[in-house]
Design a protein around this motif. Structure first.
Motif, PDB file in Angstrom:
ATOM      1  N   GLY A 122      10.642  -2.663 -22.582  1.00 38.42           N
ATOM      2  CA  GLY A 122       9.345  -2.022 -22.691  1.00 38.42           C
ATOM      3  C   GLY A 122       9.049  -1.084 -21.545  1.00 38.42           C
ATOM      4  O   GLY A 122       9.936  -0.724 -20.766  1.00 38.42           O
ATOM      5  N   ASN A 123       7.784  -0.699 -21.449  1.00 39.97           N
ATOM      6  CA  ASN A 123       7.330   0.242 -20.431  1.00 39.97           C
ATOM      7  C   ASN A 123       6.824  -0.511 -19.210  1.00 39.97           C
ATOM      8  O   ASN A 123       6.005  -1.419 -19.312  1.00 39.97           O
ATOM      9  CB  ASN A 123       6.234   1.142 -20.994  1.00 39.97           C
ATOM     10  CG  ASN A 123       6.764   2.011 -22.115  1.00 39.97           C
ATOM     11  OD1 ASN A 123       7.876   2.520 -22.047  1.00 39.97           O
ATOM     12  ND2 ASN A 123       5.975   2.178 -23.162  1.00 39.97           N
ATOM     13  N   TYR A 124       7.324  -0.086 -18.051  1.00 40.59           N
ATOM     14  CA  TYR A 124       6.971  -0.676 -16.762  1.00 40.59           C
ATOM     15  C   TYR A 124       6.319   0.400 -15.900  1.00 40.59           C
ATOM     16  O   TYR A 124       6.443   1.588 -16.158  1.00 40.59           O
ATOM     17  CB  TYR A 124       8.226  -1.170 -16.042  1.00 40.59           C
ATOM     18  CG  TYR A 124       8.839  -2.422 -16.613  1.00 40.59           C
ATOM     19  CD1 TYR A 124       8.754  -3.626 -15.927  1.00 40.59           C
ATOM     20  CD2 TYR A 124       9.518  -2.409 -17.823  1.00 40.59           C
ATOM     21  CE1 TYR A 124       9.330  -4.784 -16.431  1.00 40.59           C
ATOM     22  CE2 TYR A 124      10.100  -3.558 -18.342  1.00 40.59           C
ATOM     23  CZ  TYR A 124       9.998  -4.744 -17.630  1.00 40.59           C
ATOM     24  OH  TYR A 124      10.558  -5.883 -18.135  1.00 40.59           O
ATOM     25  N   GLN A 125       5.680  -0.060 -14.840  1.00 39.69           N
ATOM     26  CA  GLN A 125       5.155   0.867 -13.842  1.00 39.69           C
ATOM     27  C   GLN A 125       5.393   0.258 -12.460  1.00 39.69           C
ATOM     28  O   GLN A 125       5.151  -0.936 -12.238  1.00 39.69           O
ATOM     29  CB  GLN A 125       3.667   1.139 -14.030  1.00 39.69           C
ATOM     30  CG  GLN A 125       3.160   2.218 -13.064  1.00 39.69           C
ATOM     31  CD  GLN A 125       1.704   2.549 -13.278  1.00 39.69           C
ATOM     32  OE1 GLN A 125       0.841   1.736 -12.983  1.00 39.69           O
ATOM     33  NE2 GLN A 125       1.453   3.749 -13.795  1.00 39.69           N
ATOM     34  N   PHE A 126       5.886   1.093 -11.556  1.00 41.74           N
ATOM     35  CA  PHE A 126       6.039   0.702 -10.158  1.00 41.74           C
ATOM     36  C   PHE A 126       5.001   1.477  -9.363  1.00 41.74           C
ATOM     37  O   PHE A 126       4.918   2.694  -9.466  1.00 41.74           O
ATOM     38  CB  PHE A 126       7.445   1.039  -9.652  1.00 41.74           C
ATOM     39  CG  PHE A 126       7.611   0.803  -8.177  1.00 41.74           C
ATOM     40  CD1 PHE A 126       7.707  -0.485  -7.683  1.00 41.74           C
ATOM     41  CD2 PHE A 126       7.662   1.860  -7.301  1.00 41.74           C
ATOM     42  CE1 PHE A 126       7.846  -0.710  -6.324  1.00 41.74           C
ATOM     43  CE2 PHE A 126       7.803   1.650  -5.940  1.00 41.74           C
ATOM     44  CZ  PHE A 126       7.897   0.360  -5.452  1.00 41.74           C
ATOM     45  N   GLN A 127       4.193   0.749  -8.588  1.00 42.35           N
ATOM     46  CA  GLN A 127       3.158   1.366  -7.753  1.00 42.35           C
ATOM     47  C   GLN A 127       3.434   1.021  -6.296  1.00 42.35           C
ATOM     48  O   GLN A 127       3.886  -0.084  -5.989  1.00 42.35           O
ATOM     49  CB  GLN A 127       1.770   0.832  -8.125  1.00 42.35           C
ATOM     50  CG  GLN A 127       1.391   1.031  -9.567  1.00 42.35           C
ATOM     51  CD  GLN A 127       0.147   0.235  -9.940  1.00 42.35           C
ATOM     52  OE1 GLN A 127      -0.439  -0.481  -9.147  1.00 42.35           O
ATOM     53  NE2 GLN A 127      -0.258   0.358 -11.209  1.00 42.35           N
ATOM     54  N   ILE A 128       3.135   1.975  -5.427  1.00 40.05           N
ATOM     55  CA  ILE A 128       3.309   1.744  -3.994  1.00 40.05           C
ATOM     56  C   ILE A 128       2.193   2.437  -3.237  1.00 40.05           C
ATOM     57  O   ILE A 128       1.761   3.528  -3.609  1.00 40.05           O
ATOM     58  CB  ILE A 128       4.705   2.231  -3.522  1.00 40.05           C
ATOM     59  CG1 ILE A 128       4.925   1.913  -2.045  1.00 40.05           C
ATOM     60  CG2 ILE A 128       4.920   3.689  -3.841  1.00 40.05           C
ATOM     61  CD1 ILE A 128       6.364   2.135  -1.588  1.00 40.05           C
ATOM     62  N   ARG A 129       1.712   1.765  -2.191  1.00 42.60           N
ATOM     63  CA  ARG A 129       0.719   2.381  -1.292  1.00 42.60           C
ATOM     64  C   ARG A 129       1.024   1.940   0.121  1.00 42.60           C
ATOM     65  O   ARG A 129       1.619   0.888   0.350  1.00 42.60           O
ATOM     66  CB  ARG A 129      -0.704   2.034  -1.701  1.00 42.60           C
ATOM     67  CG  ARG A 129      -1.068   0.585  -1.637  1.00 42.60           C
ATOM     68  CD  ARG A 129      -2.482   0.356  -2.195  1.00 42.60           C
ATOM     69  NE  ARG A 129      -2.768  -1.039  -2.343  1.00 42.60           N
ATOM     70  CZ  ARG A 129      -3.494  -1.746  -1.487  1.00 42.60           C
ATOM     71  NH1 ARG A 129      -4.018  -1.164  -0.434  1.00 42.60           N
ATOM     72  NH2 ARG A 129      -3.703  -3.029  -1.677  1.00 42.60           N
ATOM     73  N   GLN A 130       0.620   2.754   1.060  1.00 46.18           N
ATOM     74  CA  GLN A 130       0.870   2.424   2.458  1.00 46.18           C
ATOM     75  C   GLN A 130      -0.166   1.415   2.947  1.00 46.18           C
ATOM     76  O   GLN A 130      -1.303   1.398   2.484  1.00 46.18           O
ATOM     77  CB  GLN A 130       0.899   3.689   3.334  1.00 46.18           C
ATOM     78  CG  GLN A 130      -0.378   4.478   3.402  1.00 46.18           C
ATOM     79  CD  GLN A 130      -1.235   4.117   4.629  1.00 46.18           C
ATOM     80  OE1 GLN A 130      -0.975   3.173   5.357  1.00 46.18           O
ATOM     81  NE2 GLN A 130      -2.279   4.896   4.844  1.00 46.18           N
ATOM     82  N   ALA A 131       0.257   0.577   3.875  1.00 44.78           N
ATOM     83  CA  ALA A 131      -0.628  -0.464   4.413  1.00 44.78           C
ATOM     84  C   ALA A 131      -0.512  -0.538   5.935  1.00 44.78           C
ATOM     85  O   ALA A 131      -0.502  -1.617   6.519  1.00 44.78           O
ATOM     86  CB  ALA A 131      -0.276  -1.808   3.788  1.00 44.78           C
ATOM     87  N   MET A 132      -0.425   0.618   6.575  1.00 42.23           N
ATOM     88  CA  MET A 132      -0.248   0.657   8.035  1.00 42.23           C
ATOM     89  C   MET A 132      -1.574   0.432   8.761  1.00 42.23           C
ATOM     90  O   MET A 132      -2.629   0.864   8.306  1.00 42.23           O
ATOM     91  CB  MET A 132       0.357   1.992   8.457  1.00 42.23           C
ATOM     92  CG  MET A 132       1.788   2.185   7.995  1.00 42.23           C
ATOM     93  SD  MET A 132       2.950   0.974   8.657  1.00 42.23           S
ATOM     94  CE  MET A 132       2.971   1.422  10.383  1.00 42.23           C
ATOM     95  N   ARG A 133      -1.475  -0.266   9.884  1.00 40.14           N
ATOM     96  CA  ARG A 133      -2.611  -0.523  10.765  1.00 40.14           C
ATOM     97  C   ARG A 133      -2.159  -0.290  12.196  1.00 40.14           C
ATOM     98  O   ARG A 133      -0.983  -0.472  12.505  1.00 40.14           O
ATOM     99  CB  ARG A 133      -3.079  -1.977  10.626  1.00 40.14           C
ATOM    100  CG  ARG A 133      -3.714  -2.288   9.312  1.00 40.14           C
ATOM    101  CD  ARG A 133      -3.724  -3.793   9.044  1.00 40.14           C
ATOM    102  NE  ARG A 133      -4.505  -4.152   7.872  1.00 40.14           N
ATOM    103  CZ  ARG A 133      -4.201  -3.894   6.626  1.00 40.14           C
ATOM    104  NH1 ARG A 133      -3.108  -3.238   6.358  1.00 40.14           N
ATOM    105  NH2 ARG A 133      -4.962  -4.270   5.619  1.00 40.14           N
ATOM    106  N   LYS A 134      -3.078   0.054  13.048  1.00 34.82           N
ATOM    107  CA  LYS A 134      -2.769   0.131  14.474  1.00 34.82           C
ATOM    108  C   LYS A 134      -2.756  -1.291  15.023  1.00 34.82           C
ATOM    109  O   LYS A 134      -3.450  -2.177  14.501  1.00 34.82           O
ATOM    110  CB  LYS A 134      -3.789   0.989  15.205  1.00 34.82           C
ATOM    111  CG  LYS A 134      -3.668   2.458  14.882  1.00 34.82           C
ATOM    112  CD  LYS A 134      -4.584   3.292  15.748  1.00 34.82           C
ATOM    113  CE  LYS A 134      -4.405   4.760  15.398  1.00 34.82           C
ATOM    114  NZ  LYS A 134      -5.287   5.619  16.190  1.00 34.82           N
ATOM    115  N   ASN A 135      -1.971  -1.510  16.064  1.00 34.36           N
ATOM    116  CA  ASN A 135      -1.905  -2.838  16.677  1.00 34.36           C
ATOM    117  C   ASN A 135      -3.284  -3.364  17.025  1.00 34.36           C
ATOM    118  O   ASN A 135      -4.103  -2.646  17.605  1.00 34.36           O
ATOM    119  CB  ASN A 135      -1.040  -2.820  17.938  1.00 34.36           C
ATOM    120  CG  ASN A 135       0.437  -2.823  17.634  1.00 34.36           C
ATOM    121  OD1 ASN A 135       0.847  -3.193  16.535  1.00 34.36           O
ATOM    122  ND2 ASN A 135       1.246  -2.421  18.596  1.00 34.36           N
ATOM    123  N   GLY A 136      -3.553  -4.602  16.640  1.00 37.94           N
ATOM    124  CA  GLY A 136      -4.808  -5.258  16.980  1.00 37.94           C
ATOM    125  C   GLY A 136      -5.974  -4.888  16.084  1.00 37.94           C
ATOM    126  O   GLY A 136      -7.081  -5.378  16.289  1.00 37.94           O
TER     127      GLY A 136
END
Length: 168
Positions: free
Chosen positions: A130-144
């Motif tokens: 069937g039909n699939y979807q791959f999603q990606i997003r960035q999750a970067m944070r500065k230290n602390g």
């Protein structure tokens, strides 16, 4: 006249050989999405739609990240979602190294842009056709800090590929 024809055939033969040997039949799907201005916003999910027909052969799934020298970190955190045909979601939080201990960016490339081919899933068998979807997003944070970066600089393109797993 014969010399001209021989040159054309020689050129055509070399071109065809190059084309045949440069094709990689292990790649079943590959696509890239450009990140506007090389600034990846946290709210910007990058999505790739693909169809699966083979549920038997194991596949390797890869994430591609093209970064410029403006990328300010030595690693990257991303949140991925694999959406199955029945709307089941598989969510992963992943971290990848983007630079070595000296700060030199990893990946391939001769200019300020480097491309990293990163394993997402190894020897994955898709559970259903069937039909699939791959999603990606960035999750970067500065230290602390708890809040994610609103804009991650230096990410030019994100890609996704599915390849036949090689037997080793």
């Amino acid at each position: 006249m014969i010399q001209i024809l021989n040159r054309k055939w020689s050129f055509l033969s070399v071109f065809l050989l190059f084309f045949l040997f440069s094709c990689d039949d292990s790649i079943e799907f590959i696509k890239y999405e450009s990140i506007s201005g090389a600034n990846w916003e946290t709210k910007n999910n990058v999505a790739f739609d693909f169809s699966v027909q083979d549920t038997i052969t194991p596949k390797n799934l890869f994430i591609y990240v093209r970064n410029t020298s403006d990328y300010p970190f030595s690693n990257i955190y991303v949140i991925t979602t694999l959406v199955l045909p029945d709307e089941t979601r598989i969510i992963d939080i992943l971290q990848y190294e983007m630079a070595d201990t000296s700060g030199k960016f990893l990946g391939k490339g001769f200019t300020d842009t480097k491309e990293n081919k990163l394993y997402y899933k190894e020897k994955k068998r898709f559970p259903r056709k069937g039909n699939y979807q791959f999603q990606i997003r960035q999750a970067m944070r500065k230290n602390g800090e708890v809040s994610p970066l609103i804009v991650l600089k230096g990410i030019q393109d994100i890609g996704f590929s599915i390849e036949k797993a090689t037997k080793k």
